[in-house]
Structure formats: C-alpha cells, structure tokens
Design a protein around this motif. Structure first.
Motif, PDB file in Angstrom:
ATOM      1  N   PHE A  82     -44.896  42.517  56.272  1.00 39.89           N
ATOM      2  CA  PHE A  82     -44.932  43.587  57.279  1.00 39.89           C
ATOM      3  C   PHE A  82     -43.986  43.256  58.431  1.00 39.89           C
ATOM      4  O   PHE A  82     -43.590  42.101  58.605  1.00 39.89           O
ATOM      5  N   PHE A  84     -44.677  43.130  61.499  1.00 38.70           N
ATOM      6  CA  PHE A  84     -45.331  42.188  62.413  1.00 38.70           C
ATOM      7  C   PHE A  84     -46.100  41.152  61.598  1.00 38.70           C
ATOM      8  O   PHE A  84     -46.652  41.486  60.552  1.00 38.70           O
ATOM      9  N   PRO A  85     -46.118  39.931  62.083  1.00 40.14           N
ATOM     10  CA  PRO A  85     -46.787  38.878  61.305  1.00 40.14           C
ATOM     11  C   PRO A  85     -48.303  38.953  61.417  1.00 40.14           C
ATOM     12  O   PRO A  85     -48.881  38.434  62.362  1.00 40.14           O
ATOM     13  N   TYR A  86     -48.907  39.643  60.470  1.00 42.11           N
ATOM     14  CA  TYR A  86     -50.363  39.799  60.484  1.00 42.11           C
ATOM     15  C   TYR A  86     -51.031  38.578  59.852  1.00 42.11           C
ATOM     16  O   TYR A  86     -51.001  38.410  58.632  1.00 42.11           O
ATOM     17  N   LEU A  87     -51.614  37.748  60.682  1.00 39.23           N
ATOM     18  CA  LEU A  87     -52.259  36.525  60.198  1.00 39.23           C
ATOM     19  C   LEU A  87     -53.540  36.299  60.985  1.00 39.23           C
ATOM     20  O   LEU A  87     -53.707  36.858  62.068  1.00 39.23           O
ATOM     21  N   TYR A 125     -46.906  21.756  63.134  1.00 42.74           N
ATOM     22  CA  TYR A 125     -47.748  22.934  63.408  1.00 42.74           C
ATOM     23  C   TYR A 125     -48.610  23.353  62.217  1.00 42.74           C
ATOM     24  O   TYR A 125     -49.351  24.325  62.313  1.00 42.74           O
ATOM     25  N   SER A 131     -52.520  31.111  66.503  1.00 40.09           N
ATOM     26  CA  SER A 131     -52.420  31.656  67.863  1.00 40.09           C
ATOM     27  C   SER A 131     -51.473  30.829  68.744  1.00 40.09           C
ATOM     28  O   SER A 131     -51.007  31.311  69.767  1.00 40.09           O
ATOM     29  N   SER A 132     -51.159  29.587  68.313  1.00 42.78           N
ATOM     30  CA  SER A 132     -50.253  28.767  69.131  1.00 42.78           C
ATOM     31  C   SER A 132     -48.806  28.840  68.627  1.00 42.78           C
ATOM     32  O   SER A 132     -47.949  28.137  69.136  1.00 42.78           O
ATOM     33  N   TYR A 133     -48.542  29.694  67.637  1.00 44.04           N
ATOM     34  CA  TYR A 133     -47.183  29.760  67.063  1.00 44.04           C
ATOM     35  C   TYR A 133     -46.303  30.780  67.799  1.00 44.04           C
ATOM     36  O   TYR A 133     -46.795  31.767  68.338  1.00 44.04           O
ATOM     37  N   SER A 134     -44.985  30.544  67.707  1.00 44.19           N
ATOM     38  CA  SER A 134     -44.017  31.550  68.192  1.00 44.19           C
ATOM     39  C   SER A 134     -43.891  32.639  67.131  1.00 44.19           C
ATOM     40  O   SER A 134     -44.382  32.469  66.000  1.00 44.19           O
ATOM     41  N   LYS A 135     -43.206  33.737  67.487  1.00 45.33           N
ATOM     42  CA  LYS A 135     -43.099  34.825  66.503  1.00 45.33           C
ATOM     43  C   LYS A 135     -42.315  34.374  65.265  1.00 45.33           C
ATOM     44  O   LYS A 135     -42.648  34.757  64.149  1.00 45.33           O
ATOM     45  N   GLY A 136     -41.294  33.558  65.484  1.00 43.52           N
ATOM     46  CA  GLY A 136     -40.505  33.062  64.358  1.00 43.52           C
ATOM     47  C   GLY A 136     -41.362  32.259  63.393  1.00 43.52           C
ATOM     48  O   GLY A 136     -41.234  32.394  62.166  1.00 43.52           O
ATOM     49  N   ARG A 138     -44.617  32.512  63.021  1.00 46.77           N
ATOM     50  CA  ARG A 138     -45.558  33.439  62.356  1.00 46.77           C
ATOM     51  C   ARG A 138     -44.850  34.199  61.231  1.00 46.77           C
ATOM     52  O   ARG A 138     -45.413  34.439  60.180  1.00 46.77           O
TER      53      ARG A 138
END
Lengths: 282, 347
Positions: A82, A84-87, A125, A131-136, A138
């Motif tokens: 998707f 957006f990174p849905y996790l 990581y 929740s502590s990740y950057s968008k890249g 994710r």
C-alpha cells in the motif's frame, strides 16, 4: 495474468469512477498505472485485489474470472504494497512479518530476516517496535510483507514514496529482481521516474478512462518533435541552435569552434501524460 | 483455519498486553476487592427500619421489642424527624394510624406491612425473612454483582473499542482484506479474547468477594450471565469502533450509553424508582439475570436466553457487515500512518 474488459464502477448513482476500462497485463510484465488523484487508480486496484465488488464488465485474474469475494487461494498468489506502511505499531518488524506470514503455506514463504537484509533494513531495529521506525524503515518492512510469500502477482502502490534516493534505487532493483523471478507487477504511481525506469508498459488513466497505453519509449517517441538542440561556441560567443534529426545526417549545417552540449528534445513521460490527460499528476 | 485463528488470537493478546488492558483489569480487580472487603461490608450498615409507636391507651401489650415507644405525639414526630425513613404508628385513637415522612408508593406498602407485623407479631402479620443469607452475605453478593455488571458493560466495552480503533488507525484492517484469511476470524478472535478475559475477571471477582465456597456454588450461573453480557458489550464496542470515525466520537456515544442507558437500569433495579418502560430495556433483564445468578435464584425463562441469542446473532451480523465495509473503504489508515510518521520524522 490480468485481463480487464469494459470495466465500469460507480460509487452511488452519481459518481462514476471507472468508464469502460480495457487492458491486459502479461505474465512477468511490469505494468504502470498512472493517473492524477481521483482518476480511478485506487478503485481499479481495489477491484483487482478482490476488495471491491459490484462492478460491471469482465475481470480475469491469474487465468480465472473474478466473481464475488475471492477465496484464500487467490490471496495466496497476490502481494499488495500500500501507499502507506500499514503495520502493527506495537510489534517489531520481525513480529509483524511472522504474524502476516502465518496465513500462507510454509513452503511458499521466504525467510523474513533475509528479506529484510535484502532491503537493507537496519539490524539494530529488528526487535524494536514499528512505532519507533522512520517512514523509510516502515516502507521496507511493508515491502518485505508484500513479497514474503512469493506472490505471482504483486500490486505496488507508490512503492518509493517516502524513501530517500538510495532507498528508491534499492526498491527499483528489488522490483526488477521480482520480475526476473517471473512475478508480474502492477505498479500504481505518480512517480514518472519509477514508471519510466521500471515499466514495460504504462497506462494513463484520466477520469475513469484510459487515455493512452504503450511502452514509455513509444509514448515519448510518438510525441517527440524529433529534433535536437546544439549549444556551441563561435567567435568567442555561446549560441544554441535547434535542428531536426534528419538534418543531422549531413552533419552540422553551421560553423562552430566547439560543441558544448547536444540535447535531444524528446518529451518526458510527464509531458506526454499532460498532453494526453490535460492534467498534471500531483 | 485453526492456525489462522491462533495467529490472530495471539496477536490480539499482544495488542491488549501492549495497551496495558490486562494490567488495568488486574488493577480494577484489586481495587474492587479492597473496596468490598475493607470498605463496603464494614462501613455500609444496612440497619432495619425504625418503627416508633405512640400508644397512650396501652392497647399494644404484646408488640415486638423492635418497637420504639414514644411518650407523646410530639416525641413521635421528633423521632420520625430524626430518621425520616422510619415508620410511625399512632394508636391514640384506638386504631393504628401509620405515619411515613419520606417514602414512595412502591415502598410505602412494604413499610406499613413491616410496622404492622411488629405491632401484632402473634397474628397473621408476621414478617417473613426471605433467603438464608446474613446481611453481610447479601451485601457481598449485591455489590459484587453491581461491580461485575459495571466492569463488563462499561470497562470491557471501552477496551474492545479502543483496540479496534487502534488497529483502524494503524490501517492494518486494509492489509487483512488482501490476506488469505476469513474476515470473520478477525472478529471471532477479538470476541474470544475479551470473553476469556471477562470470564477470568468474573471468576476472580466472585471468589474473592462472595467467598470461595458460596462463590463456587453460584459460579456456573454467574458465568452464563457473564458470557451473555460480555458478548453483547463486545459486539456493541466493535460496532461502535467500526461505524464511528474516531475515538472522540466514541467517547460521546460512551457517555450516552453510560448515562442514559445504564443509569435507569441501576436505578430501577436497586432503588424504589421504577419506570414502566424499563421492562422493555434489554439491559434491565441482563442486570436482573446477573443479580438472580448472584443470589442463587436463576429463574430466567426460555425467552430470556432465546432473546439473548437472537440479539447476539443480530449484533454479530451487523458487526460483520460493518467490518467488511471497513476493510473495503479503510479511511482511517491514511491519516494515522501519515501523521505518525510526520511526528517521528520531525522528532
């Protein structure tokens, strides 16, 4: 792999989202689906991924006509990334991948750790929560999730969005690698560089209809003025001159001391898109 | 399918653990137990109604020892002013006249009968003691029932909605739409997790507050009522989370349910306030079912259980439809993923 004939879909009585789409995607092809916001890209992808029903026309996926809600066998053969990174934000990358992989047969699965390594996910990581990740980061986990079960058909929605340039190159390599394995890729994007570099063919979608469909090269050539612009020095002055490809055969028709640059005047894919649809992509 | 269900079930457990749901439930259990054992049964005294008698002619010679005699009409009035819940009997005219300073039509009759029974204990008007429970046992059962009903209807309902809002916000519902897993497993897993959690809570709360021996005797009936109420509330919570946009809207609905739905039930079941329409309120019947279970008198009819089963079935169908719609449209994910990532990158 995908066959779409006269696909129409409406949200309610007034808003027709798709107006008779016709296209097919060959096995092992990377097919680009380009269109501005609201053009019907997401609706088409939802229909192709079996989420949305209630359309008219014919849609055939993986050699079978789609009718109603698809069964597990269909979803085992498709992978979806998707926009957006849905996790699960409260789980780590590995736990997310282990959870999502639990719905596929074991023999189809890749090693989640190796897949993340391939995507250059930082090892430090792996066990931290998403929740502590950057968008890249994710996006890398989401990409791993989409390919984890070796799908035959991969739907990618803006795969390089939110990635830095080196991340975008990495993702493009990954997509090409998937294609070499025989995976068919349906790429929905706004990014013309991705479309130009990756896609075997692209379809331009505008207001629910396909405005053009061909290889990026053909589309650009078709709209090219077939001329070049030469920048040169003559008698201490910098000057430019445009000339047709045909006239180049006989050499330069003007005197010059030094040629500084030669620019082909081929349009970009975005120029072609705007020409066909009358709208920009953003 | 079993493997898929286990995967979702353990994921849901982890969601609840990370959301500190179990910790909160344990905290609530400890708080309720402390309140019941060290507060309610020790500090709240349920004394008998005071019955005061003014009998200048000495008519009542064999009255109960519980009667408090007044030496004048003024003293009788003063005694009733001091305790307006009491009953006054004026025998000055040779005939019993009952004086009630504060009461309601529903309670009046019982108070009058009780006062009459003290006046003539040898005759027909003898007060019958219902049940064999001591006052403390009654208190324990009463308050444990109320706390369990409150926990299941208010707290559990909030918990399940919060978990689903969280998943909705993360956008993962949309991912599940493209997984080779039946959507109903996703709902069934959540129901199972909350049901198990509620059953454990009900067992511990009952045994710790009613006592192990008496608690074990009523436990089967209490658990049946817990299953019914837990499923109702979990499904309402899921429905709210699926139909409403965000948690803010949900808090409004939560207030409406707490104030306008639960309050009349508690008032009608525990006080003299009675409204005719309360019989049409499903939660009144659920509360009374729970109360009957705690007092060891489960007398719910076939229609009660059939109605509960139909209600749960209808709610499940509505939830399943809302869940399908949510997976298809999934509007929440974009907002959450975007905002959350922006925040992280700014940081």
């Amino acid at each position: 792999m995908i066959e779409v004939k006269n696909l129409e879909f409406s949200y309610g009585k007034e808003k027709q989202a798709l107006r008779g789409l016709d296209f097919d995607v060959e096995d092992g092809e990377i097919f680009g689906f380009l269109g501005p916001n609201g053009s019907g890209k997401s609706t088409t992808q939802k229909i192709l991924t079996g989420i949305l029903g209630g359309y008219s026309g014919r849609v055939s996926m993986l050699g079978e006509e789609m009718k109603g809600r698809q069964g597990p066998a269909f979803f085992q053969n498709i992978g979806v990334l998707f926009e957006f990174p849905y996790l699960y934000g409260n789980l780590s990358a590995l736990d997310n991948l282990r959870y999502f992989s639990s719905f596929y047969p074991k023999e189809k699965l890749r090693d989640p750790l190796k897949t993340l390594e391939e995507l250059e996910f930082p090892a430090g990581y792996l066990k931290k929560t998403v929740s502590s990740y950057s968008k890249g980061m994710r996006q890398r986990v989401s990409m791993a999730r989409a390919v984890l079960h070796n799908p035959r058909l991969l739907f990618l929605d803006e795969p390089t969005s939110g990635l830095d340039p080196s991340g975008a190159v990495l993702f493009r390599r990954m997509i090409e690698k998937e294609q070499k394995k025989g995976t068919t890729v349906f790429l929905t994007t706004h990014n013309m560089t991705d479309a130009d570099l990756l896609c075997d063919r692209v379809a331009f979608l505008a207001e629910g209809s396909i405005a053009a469909l061909d290889t990026p090269k053909n589309l650009k050539e078709r709209d090219s003025g077939h001329c070049v612009t030469v920048e040169y020095m003559w008698q201490g002055r910098r000057d430019t001159r445009s000339m047709t490809m045909e006239s180049l055969k006989g050499g330069l028709s003007f005197a010059c001391e030094e040629i500084l640059s030669v620019h082909s005047q081929e349009p970009t894919l975005e120029d072609v898109f705007i020409r066909y649809t009358g709208r920009g992509l953003s | 399918m079993g493997k898929d269900f286990r995967a979702i079930f353990w994921k849901d457990i982890r969601m609840l653990v990370s959301g500190k749901f179990f910790l909160l439930a344990m905290g609530a259990l400890a708080l309720y137990t402390l309140y019941v054992n060290f507060g309610y049964v020790r500090l709240v005294e349920l004394s008998m109604y005071k019955v005061c008698l003014w009998d200048p002619q000495g008519i009542c010679v064999d009255g109960s020892l519980l009667l408090q005699r007044a030496s004048s009409r003024e003293e009788l009035d003063r005694m009733l002013l001091e305790d307006p819940d009491g009953v006054g009997i004026d025998l000055s005219r040779g005939k019993a006249e009952f004086l009630l300073y504060r009461s309601t039509p529903q309670v009046e009759r019982y108070l009058e009968d009780y006062a009459r029974s003290l006046l003539r204990p040898q005759e027909d008007f003898k007060a019958e003691v219902l049940g064999a429970f001591t006052t403390e046992e009654k208190q324990r059962r009463e308050i444990t029932c109320e706390l369990l009903f409150f926990e299941l209807s208010a707290v559990g309902f909030l918990g399940i909605a919060a978990v689903l809002f969280r998943e909705k916000g993360m956008g993962v519902l949309r991912v599940h739409a493209c997984l080779p897993v039946r959507g109903r497993l996703f709902l069934l897993s959540k129901l199972a997790v909350f049901l198990l959690s509620d059953l454990c809570f009900a067992i511990l709360l009952t045994l710790l507050n009613v006592g192990v021996g008496p608690g074990l005797a009523i436990l089967p009936d209490v658990l049946v009522e817990t299953v019914i109420l837990s499923l109702f509330m979990a499904l309402i919570g899921l429905c709210c989370a699926l139909f409403l946009q965000d948690f803010r809207q949900f808090t409004m609905i939560y207030l409406v349910i707490a104030v306008f739905v639960a309050t009349p039930v508690f008032l009608s079941a525990n006080t003299s306030v009675k409204a005719g329409w309360i019989l049409f309120h499903p939660f009144y019947h659920l509360y009374m079912g729970m109360k009957n279970a705690f007092f060891g008198t489960p007398g719910e009819s076939f229609f009660y259980y059939a109605g509960a089963a139909v209600g749960i079935g209808l709610l499940y169908m509505l939830t399943a439809a809302a869940f399908s719609r949510e997976m298809r449209d999934a509007p929440g994910g974009l907002r959450y993923a975007g905002k959350d990532v922006e925040k992280r990158e700014e940081g």
